[in-house]
Design a protein around this motif. Structure first.
Motif, PDB file in Angstrom:
ATOM      1  N   VAL A  80      51.461  38.101  36.837  1.00 32.82           N
ATOM      2  CA  VAL A  80      52.081  38.983  37.824  1.00 32.82           C
ATOM      3  C   VAL A  80      52.558  38.156  39.014  1.00 32.82           C
ATOM      4  O   VAL A  80      51.860  37.260  39.490  1.00 32.82           O
ATOM      5  N   GLU A  81      53.764  38.449  39.466  1.00 30.43           N
ATOM      6  CA  GLU A  81      54.367  37.765  40.613  1.00 30.43           C
ATOM      7  C   GLU A  81      54.923  38.820  41.572  1.00 30.43           C
ATOM      8  O   GLU A  81      55.183  39.959  41.175  1.00 30.43           O
ATOM      9  N   PRO A  82      55.116  38.447  42.855  1.00 29.52           N
ATOM     10  CA  PRO A  82      55.688  39.418  43.811  1.00 29.52           C
ATOM     11  C   PRO A  82      57.084  39.863  43.370  1.00 29.52           C
ATOM     12  O   PRO A  82      57.872  39.056  42.860  1.00 29.52           O
ATOM     13  N   LYS A  83      57.345  41.120  43.577  1.00 33.09           N
ATOM     14  CA  LYS A  83      58.666  41.655  43.248  1.00 33.09           C
ATOM     15  C   LYS A  83      59.670  41.187  44.288  1.00 33.09           C
ATOM     16  O   LYS A  83      59.406  41.242  45.493  1.00 33.09           O
ATOM     17  N   GLU A  84      60.833  40.723  43.799  1.00 38.31           N
ATOM     18  CA  GLU A  84      61.810  40.146  44.735  1.00 38.31           C
ATOM     19  C   GLU A  84      62.406  41.202  45.666  1.00 38.31           C
ATOM     20  O   GLU A  84      62.558  40.974  46.865  1.00 38.31           O
ATOM     21  N   LYS A  85      62.768  42.338  45.098  1.00 42.26           N
ATOM     22  CA  LYS A  85      63.406  43.378  45.916  1.00 42.26           C
ATOM     23  C   LYS A  85      62.609  44.667  45.801  1.00 42.26           C
ATOM     24  O   LYS A  85      62.321  45.111  44.698  1.00 42.26           O
ATOM     25  N   LYS A  86      62.272  45.242  46.957  1.00 37.75           N
ATOM     26  CA  LYS A  86      61.537  46.496  46.980  1.00 37.75           C
ATOM     27  C   LYS A  86      62.329  47.527  47.763  1.00 37.75           C
ATOM     28  O   LYS A  86      62.954  47.210  48.771  1.00 37.75           O
ATOM     29  N   THR A  87      62.276  48.758  47.275  1.00 36.12           N
ATOM     30  CA  THR A  87      62.990  49.838  47.962  1.00 36.12           C
ATOM     31  C   THR A  87      62.196  50.355  49.148  1.00 36.12           C
ATOM     32  O   THR A  87      62.752  50.947  50.057  1.00 36.12           O
ATOM     33  N   ARG A  88      60.864  50.119  49.127  1.00 34.03           N
ATOM     34  CA  ARG A  88      60.017  50.526  50.250  1.00 34.03           C
ATOM     35  C   ARG A  88      58.851  49.551  50.344  1.00 34.03           C
ATOM     36  O   ARG A  88      58.472  48.911  49.353  1.00 34.03           O
ATOM     37  N   PRO A  89      58.268  49.405  51.474  1.00 28.94           N
ATOM     38  CA  PRO A  89      57.213  48.394  51.674  1.00 28.94           C
ATOM     39  C   PRO A  89      55.977  48.613  50.794  1.00 28.94           C
ATOM     40  O   PRO A  89      55.328  47.647  50.388  1.00 28.94           O
ATOM     41  N   ASP A  90      55.623  49.876  50.545  1.00 28.60           N
ATOM     42  CA  ASP A  90      54.403  50.129  49.781  1.00 28.60           C
ATOM     43  C   ASP A  90      54.659  50.187  48.269  1.00 28.60           C
ATOM     44  O   ASP A  90      53.784  50.539  47.493  1.00 28.60           O
ATOM     45  N   GLU A  91      55.873  49.831  47.862  1.00 25.84           N
ATOM     46  CA  GLU A  91      56.182  49.867  46.428  1.00 25.84           C
ATOM     47  C   GLU A  91      55.371  48.784  45.702  1.00 25.84           C
ATOM     48  O   GLU A  91      55.325  47.637  46.144  1.00 25.84           O
TER      49      GLU A  91
END
Length: 731
Positions: free
Chosen positions: A74-85
């Protein structure tokens, strides 16, 4: 200049609706496991590097295809639609995911023997456990037509290739955990399986029997052999920490020792106490830590007997035969369960044949093969010894350093006694034996391994140090087993005495240790000691005469048909016509009259139409009964297999016969003068002894007509060939 490594960032996961935070680079499998969410897996354990080959751990991460949780990091998601996603949403137990796992299990179960050895014994086969959970025990896919079979060559580990799912856990356990690199895959596709040293039997490979592969295997492909269920009579079980401190166990896997806790005990033996007696059963081996052990041999053969002794028996009633035994009074008879010398009386006046000191192993042959003890062991001083079961012994013998020491001890302390136990080599001088000791080679052979084949050029003479040698000859239509040679025997002399090529094929029946004397040293021995030459030439002439007569007997006749196990191809059958039989018992009485009052006729067996094929010897092509510790079971010139009067009643042949055609009976005989002399005045009326021997119906091989056939008043008993019986069925 390289930049400093950055600390991993936290990653937010949602697994089955549960929020989880882990460090980046963590696999989905580990993230779920740390949070108590189970994901099934077959191809790795927690101490092994995941490889993702079984695909049981597939999960849904919202992508086109399911992914293997054990290798997906698992790696951090590059683009998020909201901070808590969440960085990743994982579903591990939905119906579609379970359906995929079920399909994988059904494919694996299509080739899996159900239940496998592990499931039958310990009920913890990981594959079958998952198959039950997912309802995949019954596979809709066709089974493999040809099974991959078993490898039974190792004393410790049973290899069942049919149960292997090619998960590679054993390969990685051997390589990564032990750095041994013995196991690998061989073959491709449908024919792929695991192999040891490029295709050797496991027992012949460089495997050190550490047990890591066995512990790692998820199925019954690699399982522990519980070969001997032995309860130690005495001693304190050694704990793992204590064993690891002993140099003896330096190279033995801690996993193996932990897995076999209780298989090694420490015993304190007082001076004069006996560890075991010649002739009794021997399921364990011994290793001397402190003190010295004296070894005595009272007879040329080990004799099986009962260790317990009647409490009413006084010492002056002990007969001087061979080993320790049990007596009972039965009316006017002295009942001897097995004829053997009382060691405590006999050995007090004898010198030991050997004295064993610290760091020495003894009793290993009986332990390995469950043979009767060939000697008696008594403590010469106060001693501390380790007593161990066979699986631990085999793990030690796999160690090259330990094996080298055992071989060295054999050559220094036992080799000369080995030669002198045979009258053939009694004329050899100690000086010559000392010189020969430096030249011989010691070899090991796995079950089924060929030492030499019929027609090979002879280059050595062999002494059997441990195990049994199977001797067979090629005949028209097949191969016939002539003999099984036990420890103490020799072979290879016929070809060296004028016949440059080997006249038979010799192979290892079980795990065999041999002493190999080169052809040059053998010829030198014959030149220096004419008595040895004369003995061996006499033996060779007799063996060659026997071989020629057998060849003449079966020449032009297909041996496979002549001696096959099937009834229609049998050489001789005892058939009872039940329509004519009146159950008058005249056949049984006649059989008893012809065989010392003990009937050998068993009116039981296979029934075809109105005929009963009575239980009798089939004179098998490969008679397992001939694996006899004293050679009492052997083949005659007529190819009949008989049991002669040298039988000691151990019951090995009865156990080995696959058809139940050998039984144990007791016979009464008169006591000898030396036996009567040991009886007290009040017991002089007991002038007979009862001895136990093996018997089988051999259709009165020494008579023109079997006694039962001759005595039948109703023409119900017939001695016929398989072909004649077929004609009888047609009428």
């Amino acid at each position: 200049m390289s930049s400093p490594a950055q600390d991993p960032v936290d990653v937010h996961l949602v697994i089955d609706g549960r929020d989880i935070t882990v460090a980046s680079g963590t696999t989905i499998f580990d993230a779920a496991r740390e949070s108590g969410i189970p994901i099934p897996v077959l191809c790795h354990q927690h101490d092994e590097t995941p490889v993702g080959v079984c695909r049981m751990c597939v999960v849904d991460v919202g992508e086109r295809a399911y992914t293997a949780a054990c290798i997906r990091k698992v790696e951090p998601k590059e683009k998020k639609t909201r901070p808590d996603e969440p960085d990743l949403v994982v579903k591990t137990n939905t119906d579609p995911v379970r359906a995929v796992r079920k399909t994988v299990l059904q494919l694996l179960m299509a080739d899996h023997p159900t239940p496998c050895v592990r499931q039958r014994n310990t009920k913890d086969c990981e594959l079958e456990k998952l198959a039950h959970e997912y309802g995949a025990i019954q596979s809709p896919y066709p089974h493999r037509e040809v099974t991959r079979g078993q490898d039974d060559s190792s004393h410790i580990i049973l290899v069942d290739h049919s149960a292997c799912i090619l998960c590679d856990r054993c390969i990685r356990a051997c390589a990564d955990l032990r750095d041994n690199f013995v196991i690998a895959r061989q073959g491709k596709g449908y024919n792929a399986d695991i192999a040891f040293d490029l295709g050797k039997p496991m027992g012949s490979s460089s495997c050190v029997s550490c047990g890591e592969c066995m512990v790692s295997c998820p199925t019954g492909a690699l399982t522990n052999k519980e070969t001997i269920h032995h309860q130690f009579e005495d001693g304190v079980p050694c704990e793992l920490e204590e064993l690891r401190k002993m140099p003896l166990f330096d190279h033995v896997s801690g996993t193996f020792l932990r897995f076999n806790h209780g298989a090694v005990v420490k015993r304190h033996i007082k001076q004069g106490e006996f560890l075991f007696y010649e002739g009794e059963g021997g399921p364990t081996a011994f290793y001397v830590l402190e003190g010295h052990i004296d070894i005595f041999i009272s007879a040329p053969h080990g004799h099986v007997h009962t260790r317990e002794r009647s409490t009413a028996l006084t010492s002056d009633m002990h007969t001087r035969l061979v080993g320790k035994h049990e007596h009972q009074r039965e009316g006017e008879n002295l009942h001897i369960t097995h004829t053997a010398v009382d060691a405590s009386m006999e050995l007090s006046q004898e010198d030991p044949v050997a004295r064993i000191g610290p760091e020495s192993l003894f009793g290993e042959m009986s332990c390995t093969h469950a043979y009767p003890r060939s000697a008696t062991a008594r403590a010469a001083t106060d001693c501390v010894v380790l007593e161990m079961r066979r699986n631990v012994l085999d793990a030690l013998r796999k160690n090259k350093t330990f094996r080298s020491k055992v071989d060295k001890d054999y050559l220094e302390h036992t080799f000369e006694n080995h030669l002198r136990k045979s009258s053939i080599f009694s004329s050899l001088t100690s000086g010559f034996i000392q010189e020969l000791r430096q030249k011989v080679r010691l070899g090991q052979y796995a079950p089924g391994e060929v030492i030499f084949r019929q027609g090979d050029v002879a280059d050595a003479f062999y002494l059997v140090r441990r195990g049994f040698i199977k001797v067979s000859e090629a005949y028209p239509g097949g191969e016939l087993v002539l003999a099984y040679l036990p420890a103490g025997s020799h072979f290879g002399e016929i070809a060296l005495l004028g016949h440059s090529k080997c006249t038979a094929t010799c192979s290892a029946l079980d795990h065999v240790d041999l002493v190999q004397i080169s052809g040059e040293d053998f010829q030198n021995m014959l030149r220096l000691f004419p008595e040895v030459r004369n003995h061996l030439e006499s033996i060779c002439e007799e063996r060659l005469r026997e071989n020629q007569k057998r060849f003449d007997h079966v020449s032009g006749m297909p041996v496979d048909d002549f001696l096959r196990q099937g009834l229609m191809e049998a050489q001789s059958l005892l058939v009872l016509d039940l329509d004519n039989c009146t159950r008058c018992d005249q056949c049984v009485k006649a059989c008893a009259d012809a065989h010392e009052g003990v009937t050998r006729l068993v009116r039981d067996g296979l029934r075809l139409d109105h005929f009963l094929i009575a239980t009798s010897c089939r004179h098998c092509k490969d008679p397992l009964c001939m694996v006899c510790p004293v050679g009492a079971v052997h083949r005659q010139r007529s190819l009949d297999v008989i049991i002669d009067d040298s039988c000691i009643g151990c019951g090995e042949c009865a156990q080995n016969c696959p058809y139940g055609n050998i039984n144990m009976h007791e016979f009464t005989r008169a006591l000898r003068d030396d036996e009567l002399a040991l009886l007290g005045a009040g017991q002089q009326r007991a002038r007979k002894a009862v001895v136990r021997k093996a018997t089988s119906c051999n259709l009165c091989h020494d008579r023109k007509t079997p006694a039962c056939v001759y005595a039948c008043p109703h023409d119900a008993a017939h001695r016929v060939t398989g072909e004649q019986f077929g004609e009888m069925l047609k009428k």
